[in-house]
Design a protein around this motif. Structure first.
Motif, PDB file in Angstrom:
ATOM      1  N   SER A 212       6.260  12.365 -10.406  1.00  0.00           N
ATOM      2  CA  SER A 212       6.336  11.717  -8.913  1.00  0.00           C
ATOM      3  C   SER A 212       5.584  12.231  -7.973  1.00  0.00           C
ATOM      4  N   LEU A 213       4.681  11.361  -7.302  1.00  0.00           N
ATOM      5  CA  LEU A 213       3.791  11.211  -5.932  1.00  0.00           C
ATOM      6  C   LEU A 213       4.030  10.985  -4.685  1.00  0.00           C
ATOM      7  N   ASN A 214       3.649  12.528  -4.417  1.00  0.00           N
ATOM      8  CA  ASN A 214       3.888  12.368  -2.435  1.00  0.00           C
ATOM      9  C   ASN A 214       3.241  12.361  -1.182  1.00  0.00           C
ATOM     10  N   VAL A 215       2.527  11.165  -1.156  1.00  0.00           N
ATOM     11  CA  VAL A 215       1.491  11.679  -0.222  1.00  0.00           C
ATOM     12  C   VAL A 215       1.888  10.974   1.084  1.00  0.00           C
ATOM     13  N   PRO A 216       1.672  11.823   2.727  1.00  0.00           N
ATOM     14  CA  PRO A 216       1.900  11.396   3.564  1.00  0.00           C
ATOM     15  C   PRO A 216       1.925   9.841   3.635  1.00  0.00           C
ATOM     16  N   PHE A 217       2.422   9.187   4.835  1.00  0.00           N
ATOM     17  CA  PHE A 217       2.126   7.642   5.162  1.00  0.00           C
ATOM     18  C   PHE A 217       0.513   7.685   5.842  1.00  0.00           C
ATOM     19  N   GLU A 218       0.442   8.553   6.735  1.00  0.00           N
ATOM     20  CA  GLU A 218      -0.888   8.468   7.848  1.00  0.00           C
ATOM     21  C   GLU A 218      -2.346   7.907   6.189  1.00  0.00           C
ATOM     22  N   THR A 219      -2.247   8.995   5.583  1.00  0.00           N
ATOM     23  CA  THR A 219      -2.805   8.782   3.777  1.00  0.00           C
ATOM     24  C   THR A 219      -2.603   7.564   3.485  1.00  0.00           C
ATOM     25  N   LEU A 220      -1.489   7.159   3.715  1.00  0.00           N
ATOM     26  CA  LEU A 220      -1.209   5.897   2.351  1.00  0.00           C
ATOM     27  C   LEU A 220      -1.692   4.429   2.980  1.00  0.00           C
ATOM     28  N   LYS A 221      -1.687   4.461   4.340  1.00  0.00           N
ATOM     29  CA  LYS A 221      -1.812   3.729   5.384  1.00  0.00           C
ATOM     30  C   LYS A 221      -3.515   3.827   5.596  1.00  0.00           C
ATOM     31  N   GLU A 222      -4.917   4.428   5.549  1.00  0.00           N
ATOM     32  CA  GLU A 222      -5.670   5.143   5.177  1.00  0.00           C
ATOM     33  C   GLU A 222      -6.751   4.538   4.104  1.00  0.00           C
ATOM     34  N   ARG A 223      -5.770   5.121   3.669  1.00  0.00           N
ATOM     35  CA  ARG A 223      -6.744   4.312   1.961  1.00  0.00           C
ATOM     36  C   ARG A 223      -6.345   2.656   1.100  1.00  0.00           C
ATOM     37  N   LEU A 224      -4.971   2.268   1.916  1.00  0.00           N
ATOM     38  CA  LEU A 224      -5.099   1.061   1.077  1.00  0.00           C
ATOM     39  C   LEU A 224      -5.494  -0.067   2.000  1.00  0.00           C
ATOM     40  N   SER A 225      -5.883   1.204   3.740  1.00  0.00           N
ATOM     41  CA  SER A 225      -6.983  -0.309   4.301  1.00  0.00           C
ATOM     42  C   SER A 225      -8.213  -0.781   3.900  1.00  0.00           C
ATOM     43  N   ASP A 226      -8.319   0.368   2.480  1.00  0.00           N
ATOM     44  CA  ASP A 226      -9.973   0.393   2.293  1.00  0.00           C
ATOM     45  C   ASP A 226      -9.835  -0.424   0.670  1.00  0.00           C
ATOM     46  N   ARG A 227      -8.438  -0.127  -0.233  1.00  0.00           N
ATOM     47  CA  ARG A 227      -8.666  -0.551  -1.143  1.00  0.00           C
ATOM     48  C   ARG A 227      -9.220  -1.826  -1.499  1.00  0.00           C
ATOM     49  N   TRP A 228      -9.781  -1.868  -2.601  1.00  0.00           N
ATOM     50  CA  TRP A 228     -11.333  -2.952  -3.115  1.00  0.00           C
ATOM     51  C   TRP A 228     -10.824  -2.784  -4.315  1.00  0.00           C
ATOM     52  N   ILE A 229     -10.158  -3.728  -4.948  1.00  0.00           N
ATOM     53  CA  ILE A 229     -10.184  -4.661  -6.954  1.00  0.00           C
ATOM     54  C   ILE A 229     -10.954  -5.530  -7.054  1.00  0.00           C
ATOM     55  N   HIS A 230     -10.960  -5.156  -8.709  1.00  0.00           N
ATOM     56  CA  HIS A 230     -11.492  -6.381  -9.953  1.00  0.00           C
ATOM     57  C   HIS A 230     -10.610  -6.722 -10.190  1.00  0.00           C
ATOM     58  N   PRO A 231      -9.762  -7.605  -9.993  1.00  0.00           N
ATOM     59  CA  PRO A 231      -8.652  -8.720 -10.519  1.00  0.00           C
ATOM     60  C   PRO A 231      -8.099  -8.591 -11.538  1.00  0.00           C
ATOM     61  N   ALA A 232      -9.736  -9.193 -12.341  1.00  0.00           N
ATOM     62  CA  ALA A 232      -9.371  -9.337 -13.664  1.00  0.00           C
ATOM     63  C   ALA A 232      -9.464  -8.326 -14.731  1.00  0.00           C
ATOM     64  N   SER A 233     -10.056  -6.248 -14.506  1.00  0.00           N
ATOM     65  CA  SER A 233      -9.912  -5.345 -15.092  1.00  0.00           C
ATOM     66  C   SER A 233      -8.557  -4.508 -14.170  1.00  0.00           C
ATOM     67  N   GLY A 234      -8.393  -5.180 -13.252  1.00  0.00           N
ATOM     68  CA  GLY A 234      -7.946  -3.809 -12.683  1.00  0.00           C
ATOM     69  C   GLY A 234      -8.403  -3.177 -12.122  1.00  0.00           C
ATOM     70  N   ARG A 235      -9.808  -2.530 -12.208  1.00  0.00           N
ATOM     71  CA  ARG A 235     -10.134  -1.429 -11.253  1.00  0.00           C
ATOM     72  C   ARG A 235     -10.273  -1.518 -10.008  1.00  0.00           C
ATOM     73  N   VAL A 236     -10.241  -0.186  -9.348  1.00  0.00           N
ATOM     74  CA  VAL A 236      -9.397  -0.204  -8.184  1.00  0.00           C
ATOM     75  C   VAL A 236     -10.897   0.756  -8.006  1.00  0.00           C
ATOM     76  N   TYR A 237     -11.199   0.096  -6.780  1.00  0.00           N
ATOM     77  CA  TYR A 237     -11.906   1.264  -5.426  1.00  0.00           C
ATOM     78  C   TYR A 237     -12.180   1.420  -4.338  1.00  0.00           C
ATOM     79  N   ASN A 238     -12.102   2.682  -3.483  1.00  0.00           N
ATOM     80  CA  ASN A 238     -12.262   3.215  -2.003  1.00  0.00           C
ATOM     81  C   ASN A 238     -13.906   3.492  -1.589  1.00  0.00           C
ATOM     82  N   SER A 239     -13.499   3.087  -0.581  1.00  0.00           N
ATOM     83  CA  SER A 239     -14.796   2.925  -0.104  1.00  0.00           C
ATOM     84  C   SER A 239     -15.533   4.700   0.249  1.00  0.00           C
TER      85      SER A 239
END
Ligand SMILES: Nc1nc2c(ncn2[C@@H]2O[C@H](COP(=O)(O)OP(=O)(O)O)[C@@H](O)[C@H]2O)c(=O)[nH]1
Ligand SMILES: Nc1ncnc2c1ncn2[C@@H]1O[C@H](COP(=O)(O)OP(=O)(O)O)[C@@H](O)[C@H]1O
Length: 265
Positions: free
Chosen positions: A145-172
């Motif tokens: 189980s991963l516990n990560v603070p809300f502010e960190t989640l917000k920052e990460r997800l606003s910058d998450r980029w995905i390649h839909p066909a493979s599920g590969r995930v990036y963050n700038s």
């Protein structure tokens, strides 16, 4: 194994010292063989953006487990227009969780076919009903189980980029693609999920907290829950790696460790 060899009638007290010195080695070989052939099953829990996909990809690469992501599997069924995929689509588009019965119909048959594979499952179960359904078809070895603070989640997800066909995930910041907006391997365009946009995020995170608690409590009661807290995946990862290394040492011996900050494919 805590077998009391002294209670065996054929073990004389005198001979016992000699035999006891030999037996543990033989048991170690058996234990080694048992672990080498054991099918290992792990589930990774955490709010959106907590790094489930990133860490599962590392587990898959380091320990030879198959990475199964419920999000990728749902998107696959949506793209293939299966019956469950058509039902799921309407919920995903409204930023809602797919109902339990649709989710279990979509996922459990896939898991049932994987009797000979060790896997790490990311994104399922999210509700108690899903956890109960999973429990009916297999025994889990470990739940992370991963516990990560809300502010960190917000920052990460606003910058998450995905390649839909493979599920590969990036963050700038964390693991940028080589070329901005383009998948490293297929060279296809990366997308941002509607789910990750700020307006959808807050309600997803609130909802996660409510429904995850009974799932976490269930696995804690079973004695298989391991919780990890932090704001950086690279700092959490060594602890997870060490936990799994103590439970699946054989796969680890044959695997190539993943360098820090490398792309999690
Ligand atoms: N800045 C930063 N980004 C991270 C870290 N770990 C993962 N990410 C990125 O955060 C986003 C969410 O991670 P992901 O594994 O998809 O989370 P999931 O929703 O729980 O599966 C992705 O864009 C990752 O590349 C980290 O330690 N720091
Ligand atoms: N276990 C699940 N139960 C219900 N819906 C799910 C489940 N897994 C995935 N979904 C649906 O698929 C979408 C995408 O899932 P996923 O890629 O795991 O996103 P995230 O980890 O960012 O929430 C979810 O928003 C939800 O609609």
């Amino acid at each position: 194994m805590n077998y009391d060899w002294h209670s065996e009638p054929w073990v004389e007290r005198k001979a016992c010292n000699v035999r006891l010195k030999k037996l543990p080695k033989c048991l170690n070989v058996l234990e080694f063989w048992r672990m080498a052939n054991k099918i290992f099953r792990a589930v990774i829990l955490g709010p959106p953006g907590s790094g489930k996909g990133t860490i599962s990809a590392r587990i898959a690469q380091s320990f030879g487990l198959q990475h199964l992501s419920s999000g990728d599997l749902v998107r696959g069924d949506v793209a293939a227009n299966t019956e469950a995929g058509i039902l799921a689509k309407t919920y995903i588009h409204k930023n809602l969780l797919v109902p339990d019965h649709v989710m279990t119909c979509l996922l459990l048959p896939k898991l049932e076919k994987m009797t000979k594979h060790s896997w790490v499952l990311d994104g399922f179960p999210r509700t108690l009903a899903q956890a109960t359904a999973l429990n009916n078809i297999c025994d889990l070895d470990v739940v992370i189980s991963l516990n990560v603070p809300f502010e960190t989640l917000k920052e990460r997800l606003s910058d998450r980029w995905i390649h839909p066909a493979s599920g590969r995930v990036y963050n700038s910041q964390f693991n940028p693609p080589r070329v901005h907006g383009v998948d490293d391997i297929s060279r296809e365009a990366l997308v941002q999920l509607d789910d990750d946009k700020p307006e959808a995020l807050l309600s997803r995170l609130r909802h996660y907290k409510d429904i995850a608690k009974p799932v976490i409590d269930l696995y804690r009661a079973k004695g298989i829950l391991h919780s990890f807290s932090g704001t950086e995946t690279d700092k959490i990862w060594p602890y997870i790696s060490s936990l799994l290394g103590s439970k699946i040492p054989v796969q680890q011996a044959f695997a190539t460790p993943l360098p820090l900050h490398s792309q999690d494919h």
